[in-house]
Motif scaffolding. Structure first.
Motif, PDB file in Angstrom:
ATOM      1  N   PHE A  26      19.921  38.106 -24.118  1.00  0.00           N
ATOM      2  CA  PHE A  26      18.475  38.333 -24.244  1.00  0.00           C
ATOM      3  C   PHE A  26      18.192  39.436 -25.260  1.00  0.00           C
ATOM      4  O   PHE A  26      17.330  39.288 -26.142  1.00  0.00           O
ATOM      5  CB  PHE A  26      17.905  38.700 -22.874  1.00  0.00           C
ATOM      6  N   VAL A  27      18.939  40.540 -25.169  1.00  0.00           N
ATOM      7  CA  VAL A  27      18.728  41.666 -26.084  1.00  0.00           C
ATOM      8  C   VAL A  27      19.163  41.299 -27.508  1.00  0.00           C
ATOM      9  O   VAL A  27      18.458  41.606 -28.485  1.00  0.00           O
ATOM     10  CB  VAL A  27      19.502  42.912 -25.588  1.00  0.00           C
ATOM     11  N   LEU A  28      20.301  40.634 -27.645  1.00  0.00           N
ATOM     12  CA  LEU A  28      20.814  40.293 -28.975  1.00  0.00           C
ATOM     13  C   LEU A  28      19.925  39.286 -29.695  1.00  0.00           C
ATOM     14  O   LEU A  28      19.737  39.362 -30.909  1.00  0.00           O
ATOM     15  CB  LEU A  28      22.239  39.745 -28.863  1.00  0.00           C
ATOM     16  N   LEU A  29      19.362  38.334 -28.945  1.00  0.00           N
ATOM     17  CA  LEU A  29      18.484  37.340 -29.574  1.00  0.00           C
ATOM     18  C   LEU A  29      17.175  37.970 -30.020  1.00  0.00           C
ATOM     19  O   LEU A  29      16.598  37.585 -31.040  1.00  0.00           O
ATOM     20  CB  LEU A  29      18.205  36.191 -28.595  1.00  0.00           C
ATOM     21  N   GLY A  30      16.691  38.914 -29.230  1.00  0.00           N
ATOM     22  CA  GLY A  30      15.456  39.604 -29.594  1.00  0.00           C
ATOM     23  C   GLY A  30      14.262  38.669 -29.644  1.00  0.00           C
ATOM     24  O   GLY A  30      14.120  37.762 -28.810  1.00  0.00           O
ATOM     25  N   GLU A  31      13.413  38.881 -30.649  1.00  0.00           N
ATOM     26  CA  GLU A  31      12.176  38.100 -30.775  1.00  0.00           C
ATOM     27  C   GLU A  31      12.504  36.705 -31.305  1.00  0.00           C
ATOM     28  O   GLU A  31      12.442  36.442 -32.511  1.00  0.00           O
ATOM     29  CB  GLU A  31      11.198  38.821 -31.701  1.00  0.00           C
ATOM     30  N   ALA A  37      15.417  29.785 -23.604  1.00  0.00           N
ATOM     31  CA  ALA A  37      16.625  29.162 -23.068  1.00  0.00           C
ATOM     32  C   ALA A  37      17.386  30.164 -22.203  1.00  0.00           C
ATOM     33  O   ALA A  37      17.950  29.813 -21.153  1.00  0.00           O
ATOM     34  CB  ALA A  37      17.507  28.658 -24.201  1.00  0.00           C
ATOM     35  N   VAL A  38      17.384  31.428 -22.635  1.00  0.00           N
ATOM     36  CA  VAL A  38      18.008  32.490 -21.835  1.00  0.00           C
ATOM     37  C   VAL A  38      17.256  32.654 -20.518  1.00  0.00           C
ATOM     38  O   VAL A  38      17.859  32.906 -19.467  1.00  0.00           O
ATOM     39  CB  VAL A  38      18.030  33.817 -22.622  1.00  0.00           C
ATOM     40  N   ALA A  39      15.941  32.492 -20.555  1.00  0.00           N
ATOM     41  CA  ALA A  39      15.134  32.584 -19.328  1.00  0.00           C
ATOM     42  C   ALA A  39      15.570  31.527 -18.313  1.00  0.00           C
ATOM     43  O   ALA A  39      15.719  31.806 -17.122  1.00  0.00           O
ATOM     44  CB  ALA A  39      13.650  32.423 -19.649  1.00  0.00           C
ATOM     45  N   GLY A  40      15.781  30.297 -18.800  1.00  0.00           N
ATOM     46  CA  GLY A  40      16.254  29.235 -17.920  1.00  0.00           C
ATOM     47  C   GLY A  40      17.634  29.523 -17.376  1.00  0.00           C
ATOM     48  O   GLY A  40      17.918  29.307 -16.187  1.00  0.00           O
ATOM     49  N   TYR A  41      18.510  30.022 -18.251  1.00  0.00           N
ATOM     50  CA  TYR A  41      19.871  30.377 -17.837  1.00  0.00           C
ATOM     51  C   TYR A  41      19.835  31.468 -16.767  1.00  0.00           C
ATOM     52  O   TYR A  41      20.509  31.376 -15.733  1.00  0.00           O
ATOM     53  CB  TYR A  41      20.662  30.852 -19.056  1.00  0.00           C
ATOM     54  N   LEU A  42      19.043  32.520 -16.994  1.00  0.00           N
ATOM     55  CA  LEU A  42      18.970  33.624 -16.033  1.00  0.00           C
ATOM     56  C   LEU A  42      18.344  33.181 -14.709  1.00  0.00           C
ATOM     57  O   LEU A  42      18.658  33.740 -13.659  1.00  0.00           O
ATOM     58  CB  LEU A  42      18.174  34.785 -16.622  1.00  0.00           C
ATOM     59  N   ALA A  43      17.483  32.178 -14.754  1.00  0.00           N
ATOM     60  CA  ALA A  43      16.909  31.652 -13.515  1.00  0.00           C
ATOM     61  C   ALA A  43      18.006  31.085 -12.619  1.00  0.00           C
ATOM     62  O   ALA A  43      18.025  31.308 -11.402  1.00  0.00           O
ATOM     63  CB  ALA A  43      15.874  30.578 -13.827  1.00  0.00           C
ATOM     64  N   LEU A  44      18.940  30.354 -13.224  1.00  0.00           N
ATOM     65  CA  LEU A  44      20.057  29.791 -12.459  1.00  0.00           C
ATOM     66  C   LEU A  44      20.978  30.896 -11.955  1.00  0.00           C
ATOM     67  O   LEU A  44      21.465  30.845 -10.817  1.00  0.00           O
ATOM     68  CB  LEU A  44      20.840  28.801 -13.324  1.00  0.00           C
ATOM     69  N   VAL A  45      21.198  31.915 -12.783  1.00  0.00           N
ATOM     70  CA  VAL A  45      22.049  33.031 -12.367  1.00  0.00           C
ATOM     71  C   VAL A  45      21.382  33.805 -11.233  1.00  0.00           C
ATOM     72  O   VAL A  45      22.047  34.207 -10.267  1.00  0.00           O
ATOM     73  CB  VAL A  45      22.332  33.967 -13.558  1.00  0.00           C
ATOM     74  N   PHE A  46      20.071  34.018 -11.309  1.00  0.00           N
ATOM     75  CA  PHE A  46      19.343  34.682 -10.217  1.00  0.00           C
ATOM     76  C   PHE A  46      19.523  33.893  -8.914  1.00  0.00           C
ATOM     77  O   PHE A  46      19.672  34.474  -7.837  1.00  0.00           O
ATOM     78  CB  PHE A  46      17.854  34.793 -10.554  1.00  0.00           C
ATOM     79  N   GLY A  47      19.494  32.559  -9.017  1.00  0.00           N
ATOM     80  CA  GLY A  47      19.720  31.734  -7.834  1.00  0.00           C
ATOM     81  C   GLY A  47      21.095  31.963  -7.253  1.00  0.00           C
ATOM     82  O   GLY A  47      21.274  32.042  -6.024  1.00  0.00           O
ATOM     83  N   GLN A  48      22.103  32.095  -8.122  1.00  0.00           N
ATOM     84  CA  GLN A  48      23.463  32.356  -7.651  1.00  0.00           C
ATOM     85  C   GLN A  48      23.578  33.747  -7.029  1.00  0.00           C
ATOM     86  O   GLN A  48      24.296  33.941  -6.044  1.00  0.00           O
ATOM     87  CB  GLN A  48      24.456  32.203  -8.803  1.00  0.00           C
ATOM     88  N   THR A 180      10.027  46.299 -18.339  1.00  0.00           N
ATOM     89  CA  THR A 180      10.280  47.129 -19.527  1.00  0.00           C
ATOM     90  C   THR A 180      11.130  46.372 -20.543  1.00  0.00           C
ATOM     91  O   THR A 180      10.839  46.385 -21.747  1.00  0.00           O
ATOM     92  CB  THR A 180      10.979  48.440 -19.121  1.00  0.00           C
ATOM     93  N   ALA A 181      12.177  45.701 -20.056  1.00  0.00           N
ATOM     94  CA  ALA A 181      13.049  44.932 -20.947  1.00  0.00           C
ATOM     95  C   ALA A 181      12.273  43.834 -21.642  1.00  0.00           C
ATOM     96  O   ALA A 181      12.397  43.631 -22.869  1.00  0.00           O
ATOM     97  CB  ALA A 181      14.223  44.345 -20.162  1.00  0.00           C
ATOM     98  N   LEU A 182      11.451  43.114 -20.882  1.00  0.00           N
ATOM     99  CA  LEU A 182      10.702  41.998 -21.467  1.00  0.00           C
ATOM    100  C   LEU A 182       9.749  42.462 -22.558  1.00  0.00           C
ATOM    101  O   LEU A 182       9.734  41.910 -23.670  1.00  0.00           O
ATOM    102  CB  LEU A 182       9.921  41.260 -20.364  1.00  0.00           C
ATOM    103  N   PHE A 183       8.953  43.497 -22.267  1.00  0.00           N
ATOM    104  CA  PHE A 183       7.913  43.899 -23.220  1.00  0.00           C
ATOM    105  C   PHE A 183       8.435  44.842 -24.298  1.00  0.00           C
ATOM    106  O   PHE A 183       7.739  45.080 -25.291  1.00  0.00           O
ATOM    107  CB  PHE A 183       6.743  44.528 -22.460  1.00  0.00           C
ATOM    108  N   LEU A 184       9.659  45.350 -24.123  1.00  0.00           N
ATOM    109  CA  LEU A 184      10.271  46.163 -25.159  1.00  0.00           C
ATOM    110  C   LEU A 184      10.958  45.288 -26.203  1.00  0.00           C
ATOM    111  O   LEU A 184      10.902  45.572 -27.410  1.00  0.00           O
ATOM    112  CB  LEU A 184      11.296  47.108 -24.534  1.00  0.00           C
TER     113      LEU A 184
END
Length: 323
Positions: A26-31, A37-48, A180-184
């Motif tokens: 997420f940080v490396l991709l930036g804007e 796509a990272v949001a979708g990936y992290l959604a699955l990880v949050f589920g795990q 903070t991470a999202l809006f930064l």
């Protein structure tokens, strides 16, 4: 029933690594629109992460309560913004009386109705939604992630929640770091879109894990409850599948065995299945096991049937065409 220390060490390490990889990406991709796509990936990880917190809360990982609570709060409150204390209390009451109208908090008609008796007595939003709840069920699951956050915060007012200070500190630390991470890293519009994709996909995934377990199964009411075995088996549904199903559903596809032995480590549930199934057959107790798609179909059919009185009431109030 023995602990699987090696299994949980590997599983927790892998989930933590996947969690870290997601935020680093997420940080490396930036804007970038690829952040969705990272949001979708992290959604699955949050589920795990939620599934790991579930196993920790059910004392499958650690024998001692203090260790379970400590890791549960780190994974739940700090990791994904889910109030561990609130969820532990709610889930314990569910396990004691699954699908009981008065005693299981999962079947209280706060938004959906679970049988026709509830449909006849509800008012407000459940009455409006209940008419088409089978069609709205999966779209509503997309809001489950937000619901978990709100419920965890609201529970901080409840004095029965243990260590409310710690619970609240970890919860708000998660919200602060997350926003903070999202809006930064992202511009405001893309940050809001990331939040929506992430939280809605997380809610849909988490809700889809739990939906096959009890939805559409017999409901209980009153004081005349069946014995423990029947109370757990008759209200639960297993989902057939292989290793991928076990990973995706966190072992909760063996719901019957999990309810009979809640502290049994999830990788052992598959081994317990033939023993439990044989025992139920000997006693003449119905043991239901279906495919995943069939489980959703049965749940949706039950929801549609439960909302029938609301549709009938709505139709009876419509003016006649020739008036």
């Amino acid at each position: 029933m023995r602990r699987r220390t090696g299994y949980y060490t590997l599983r927790i390490t892998l989930v933590a690594a996947l969690y870290t990889v997601g935020w680093v990406a997420f940080v490396l991709l930036g804007e970038s629109w690829w952040s969705l796509a990272v949001a979708g990936y992290l959604a699955l990880v949050f589920g795990q992460v939620a599934l790991v917190a579930h196993d920790v809360a059910r004392r499958q990982v650690f024998r001692r309560r203090r260790a379970s609570e400590r890791v549960g709060r780190i994974a739940g409150n700090l990791g994904i913004g889910m109030g561990y204390g609130w969820w532990q209390d709610k889930h314990t009451r569910h396990h004691a009386n699954p699908n009981h109208e008065e005693l299981d908090p999962d079947v209280i008609p706060d938004l959906l109705v679970w049988n026709q008796a509830q449909a006849r007595s509800v008012r407000g939003l459940p009455r409006l939604i209940g008419r088409a709840q089978a069609f709205l069920f999966f779209p509503l699951l997309a809001l489950e992630g937000f619901n978990l956050h709100v419920s965890g915060v609201r529970a901080l007012r409840n004095r029965s929640v243990k260590r409310r200070g710690m619970e609240g500190s970890l919860l708000f630390a998660h919200f602060g770091l997350y926003l903070t991470a999202l809006f930064l890293v992202l511009p405001p519009g893309l940050a809001v879109l990331f939040l929506a994709v992430h939280q809605c996909t997380f809610g849909l995934y988490l809700g889809s894990i739990f939906a096959p377990n009890h939805k559409g199964m017999p409901m209980l009411t009153g004081k005349g409850r069946p014995d423990f075995l029947r109370r757990q088996v008759l209200t639960s549904r297993n989902v057939r599948g292989g290793w991928f199903t076990d990973i995706a559903l966190g072992g909760l596809n063996h719901q019957i065995e999990h309810h009979l032995f809640p502290s049994m480590p999830s990788p052992q549930l598959r081994k317990a299945r033939p023993i439990v199934r044989k025992h139920c057959a000997e006693l003449g107790v119905t043991y239901l096991e279906t495919g995943l798609v069939t489980s959703y179909r049965q749940a949706l059919r039950s929801l549609h049937r439960a909302g029938a009185p609301l549709r009938a009431s709505h139709s009876s109030r419509r003016p006649c065409a020739d008036r």
